[in-house]
Design an enzyme around this catalytic site. Sequence first.
Site, mmCIF file in Angstrom:
data_model
loop_
_atom_site.group_PDB
_atom_site.id
_atom_site.type_symbol
_atom_site.label_atom_id
_atom_site.label_comp_id
_atom_site.label_asym_id
_atom_site.label_seq_id
_atom_site.Cartn_x
_atom_site.Cartn_y
_atom_site.Cartn_z
ATOM 1 C CB THR A 8 -27.612 -51.730 13.495
ATOM 2 O OG1 THR A 8 -27.593 -53.163 13.539
ATOM 3 C CG2 THR A 8 -28.553 -51.253 12.398
ATOM 4 C CB ALA A 10 -21.079 -49.285 13.788
ATOM 5 N N GLY A 12 -19.638 -52.072 18.483
ATOM 6 C CA GLY A 12 -19.202 -53.349 19.039
ATOM 7 C C GLY A 12 -18.011 -53.922 18.305
ATOM 8 N N GLY A 13 -17.510 -55.033 18.792
ATOM 9 C CA GLY A 13 -16.305 -55.628 18.206
ATOM 10 C C GLY A 13 -16.500 -56.079 16.777
ATOM 11 C CB ILE A 14 -18.972 -58.289 15.115
ATOM 12 C CG1 ILE A 14 -18.488 -59.565 15.811
ATOM 13 C CG2 ILE A 14 -19.399 -58.609 13.680
ATOM 14 C CD1 ILE A 14 -19.565 -60.629 15.957
ATOM 15 C CB SER A 135 -26.229 -66.473 17.483
ATOM 16 O OG SER A 135 -25.563 -67.301 18.421
ATOM 17 C CE1 TYR A 148 -27.603 -63.004 21.223
ATOM 18 C CE2 TYR A 148 -26.773 -65.244 21.071
ATOM 19 C CZ TYR A 148 -26.711 -63.916 20.702
ATOM 20 O OH TYR A 148 -25.763 -63.494 19.806
#
Length: 240
Positions: A8, A10, A12-14, A135, A148
């Site tokens: 999920t 996919a 984005g950068g990571i 995180s 967050y």
Amino acid sequence: MQKYALLTGASGGIGRATALELAKEGWNLYVHYFQNVQEIERLQSDLKQYHIEVIPIQADLATAGGVNDLAKQIFQLDAIVYMSGIAPYGLFIDTNDDTIEMMLQLHVKSPLQLVRNLTPKLLRNQTSSIVLMSSIWGQTGAACEVIYSTVKGAQIAFVKSFSKEVAQNNLLVNAIAPGAVDTQMLQGFSESEISEIESSIPMGRLAKPEEIAAAVSFLLSPKASYITGQVLAVNGGWYN
């Protein structure tokens, strides 16, 4: 035997770095995105060299119906890597109810519902894996990123508890807790703010998306066959 991973976020950068890393290892990929179809098309083009099956899936995981939209398009499945997420910045007392609900849905409700819905498919395999992208703030908390930090902490609690339920089924459940990563998530910070963050990290720099992807690859590999319920911190020594 072919193996399939659902990624999920996919686009984005990571997510992109993880897709490329797993493709090198022969994984077939479901690549989820919400709005950034251009990035998914670019990723599909870049993945062609690996001769794997790539299945794009569009779904809004910040809404209650997004999980069903995604899950109904999954067939064979060996791994889930949940990387979807955004990180609003500001004082908690200024956070409105819509933002709180959206963050709870995207970071807590959707991954839990997705795992619940897809676990029967994972249990068909001799071994399978789930990795949640948490995180550093889920471990230690951050001012001005209270929501967050809260939802990322909830992901860690889920990993530690659900991993115990499915350990005897050889379903490995882990989390990765990146520190500051050089992705678009930091776009809202000025150069001086980025420099200040870098100076507070013992290694003196931001993480590269590829370094987070390498951690995902490890947790999905046979080398991690006795690792479950853990949080792998990839943070350059920050807040250790």
